[in-house]
Every structure is written in structure tokens, then in C-alpha cells.
Motif scaffolding. Sequence first.
Motif, PDB file in Angstrom:
ATOM      1  N   ALA A   1      38.987 -38.373 -55.160  1.00 18.33           N
ATOM      2  CA  ALA A   1      37.776 -37.426 -55.604  1.00 18.33           C
ATOM      3  C   ALA A   1      36.565 -37.739 -54.634  1.00 18.33           C
ATOM      4  N   VAL A   2      36.330 -38.952 -54.354  1.00 18.44           N
ATOM      5  CA  VAL A   2      35.102 -39.303 -53.428  1.00 18.44           C
ATOM      6  C   VAL A   2      35.469 -38.551 -52.019  1.00 18.44           C
ATOM      7  N   GLU A   3      37.014 -38.722 -51.401  1.00 20.13           N
ATOM      8  CA  GLU A   3      37.307 -38.184 -50.111  1.00 20.13           C
ATOM      9  C   GLU A   3      37.237 -36.567 -50.357  1.00 20.13           C
ATOM     10  N   ILE A   4      37.703 -36.137 -51.396  1.00 15.07           N
ATOM     11  CA  ILE A   4      37.485 -34.478 -51.536  1.00 15.07           C
ATOM     12  C   ILE A   4      36.016 -34.230 -51.600  1.00 15.07           C
TER      13      ILE A   4
ATOM     14  N   ARG B   1      34.874 -34.233 -47.765  1.00 16.72           N
ATOM     15  CA  ARG B   1      35.331 -33.096 -47.088  1.00 16.72           C
ATOM     16  C   ARG B   1      34.827 -32.004 -47.334  1.00 16.72           C
ATOM     17  N   LEU B   2      34.451 -31.523 -48.661  1.00 14.88           N
ATOM     18  CA  LEU B   2      33.798 -30.521 -49.101  1.00 14.88           C
ATOM     19  C   LEU B   2      32.324 -30.371 -48.487  1.00 14.88           C
ATOM     20  N   SER B   3      31.826 -31.543 -48.644  1.00 20.12           N
ATOM     21  CA  SER B   3      30.301 -31.591 -47.916  1.00 20.12           C
ATOM     22  C   SER B   3      30.433 -31.160 -46.600  1.00 20.12           C
TER      23      SER B   3
ATOM     24  N   GLN C   1      30.674 -28.702 -40.551  1.00 20.34           N
ATOM     25  CA  GLN C   1      30.857 -29.968 -39.565  1.00 20.34           C
ATOM     26  C   GLN C   1      32.303 -30.218 -39.458  1.00 20.34           C
ATOM     27  N   ALA C   2      33.105 -29.329 -40.195  1.00 21.31           N
ATOM     28  CA  ALA C   2      34.589 -29.185 -40.208  1.00 21.31           C
ATOM     29  C   ALA C   2      35.273 -28.100 -39.553  1.00 21.31           C
ATOM     30  N   LYS C   3      36.075 -28.394 -38.653  1.00 18.78           N
ATOM     31  CA  LYS C   3      36.840 -27.126 -38.004  1.00 18.78           C
ATOM     32  C   LYS C   3      38.111 -26.809 -38.995  1.00 18.78           C
ATOM     33  N   LEU C   4      37.882 -25.565 -39.416  1.00 15.11           N
ATOM     34  CA  LEU C   4      39.113 -25.059 -40.181  1.00 15.11           C
ATOM     35  C   LEU C   4      39.970 -24.427 -39.401  1.00 15.11           C
TER      36      LEU C   4
END
Length: 104
Positions: free
Chosen positions: A70-73, A76-78, A84-87
Motif C-alpha cells: 500500500a505504501v509502495e502504491i 508510485r501514484l505520487s 516524475q514517472a515515465k509511463l
Amino acid sequence: MASVEEHVQALLQLPSEDRARAVQLLLESLDRDPEDPEADARCAAELIGRARAVIDGTDEVKHRVEQAWAVEIERRLSRIDAGQAKLVSMDEAVIRLQRAARGQ
């Protein structure tokens, strides 16, 4: 001959009822302690309780793993929300996974 870990991995693939039966059979196979006849009952009760917790999904380890995911999700969503994430597309993701599986 297979190692204990290999046997455990094979047992983990079984349905929960079969795994519970395997636990029961293993407990019954333990040597008896003539000095402490209650030890077997205490040990069996504790192990059966732990097995039931795992089967019922109330196992503490499972709970901690779910919390960590849950923390990791959220992390990643943040990153996605902050740009900041390349989709990549699903097609590209599949291609990358196939390449990785082939060692390329």
C-alpha cells in the motif's frame, strides 16, 4: 532427493485444505516427549493456530506485506501525479518484459 524447501514449495501450491491436512500429518509425526506429555498438545495448538491464521488471511506477515505494498502504491501514484514517472503503454511493457525474460 528434494530439499525441505522444495517440499515446502510444492506443498504451498496445494489448496488450503490439503495444506492443513499436511500440517496435521506432520504434527502427528513428531516424536513424543515422555518428560512433558503436554508439550505436544501445546506445540500442536500453536502450530494449528498459525496455520489457520495463514489460511484465513490473518497472518501477521501477510498483513505487513499488504501494508508495504500500500505504501509502495501510494509512492508510485505520487510520482505519477507529480510528473516524475515515465509511463509506457501496455504493449511496450510487454515487449520489455519479454526482452528481460530472454536476457536481452
